[in-house]
Design a protein around this motif. Sequence first.
Motif, short mmCIF file in Angstrom:
data_model
loop_
_atom_site.label_atom_id
_atom_site.label_comp_id
_atom_site.label_asym_id
_atom_site.label_seq_id
_atom_site.Cartn_x
_atom_site.Cartn_y
_atom_site.Cartn_z
N PRO A 76 0.82 -1.22 0.00
CA PRO A 76 0.00 0.00 0.00
C PRO A 76 0.86 1.27 0.00
N LEU A 77 1.64 1.46 -1.05
CA LEU A 77 2.62 2.55 -1.08
C LEU A 77 2.00 3.94 -1.08
N GLY A 78 0.79 4.09 -1.59
CA GLY A 78 0.16 5.41 -1.60
C GLY A 78 -0.81 5.63 -0.46
N SER A 79 -0.91 4.65 0.42
CA SER A 79 -1.88 4.74 1.52
C SER A 79 -1.41 5.70 2.59
N GLU A 80 -2.36 6.41 3.16
CA GLU A 80 -2.08 7.27 4.31
C GLU A 80 -2.53 6.62 5.60
N SER A 81 -3.08 5.41 5.50
CA SER A 81 -3.63 4.70 6.65
C SER A 81 -2.57 3.86 7.35
N ASP A 82 -2.30 4.20 8.61
CA ASP A 82 -1.37 3.39 9.39
C ASP A 82 -1.93 1.99 9.63
N ASP A 83 -3.26 1.88 9.74
CA ASP A 83 -3.88 0.57 9.93
C ASP A 83 -3.58 -0.35 8.76
N ILE A 84 -3.75 0.14 7.55
CA ILE A 84 -3.48 -0.68 6.35
C ILE A 84 -2.00 -1.03 6.28
N LYS A 85 -1.13 -0.06 6.55
CA LYS A 85 0.31 -0.33 6.52
C LYS A 85 0.70 -1.34 7.60
N ASP A 86 0.10 -1.22 8.78
CA ASP A 86 0.41 -2.15 9.86
C ASP A 86 -0.11 -3.55 9.56
N ARG A 87 -1.28 -3.65 8.96
CA ARG A 87 -1.81 -4.96 8.57
C ARG A 87 -0.91 -5.60 7.52
N SER A 88 -0.42 -4.80 6.59
CA SER A 88 0.50 -5.33 5.57
C SER A 88 1.80 -5.78 6.22
N LEU A 89 2.29 -5.00 7.17
CA LEU A 89 3.50 -5.39 7.89
C LEU A 89 3.28 -6.71 8.64
N ALA A 90 2.11 -6.89 9.23
CA ALA A 90 1.80 -8.13 9.94
C ALA A 90 1.86 -9.33 9.00
N LEU A 91 1.41 -9.14 7.77
CA LEU A 91 1.48 -10.21 6.77
C LEU A 91 2.92 -10.60 6.49
N VAL A 92 3.73 -9.59 6.24
CA VAL A 92 5.14 -9.84 5.94
C VAL A 92 5.82 -10.49 7.15
N THR A 93 5.51 -9.99 8.34
CA THR A 93 6.09 -10.56 9.55
C THR A 93 5.73 -12.02 9.70
#
Length: 133
Positions: free
Chosen positions: A45-62
Amino acid sequence: MDGLSQQELENIYALATEERERNVYNLVNGGKGKEALIESLRKPPLGSESDDIKDRSLALVTSALASFKEDQIPTALDALNSEHFDNLIKYLYRGLRRPENSNLFLKWHGAVVRRAGQGCLIRAIAERKNLIN
């Protein structure tokens, strides 16, 4: 994506994240770590301003990263291309902002730099749209 409001973009990012969540968790639970890692790095989500979306994506990678033992990391990296490396390093930097899982992220960071070189570091830091912020 020209012509779309930020809210419409956020909805698209949320839907893409939900799809990746289903896929990644199914792959991890099925013992398919390499496929889970590749899927987790797809459509960040490179253009997202949502920390929730970025954190959910990070959780996937983690989740995908944690499915590998330390001696399996080099083999896992063999399955990645340069775009994957660039995205992975961005997620690693986002993850290192917090103390939880920092050991995991540091192990992967060192392996990525050894495998992909310092160019992915420079691109991650220089890119305007990123996951780090």
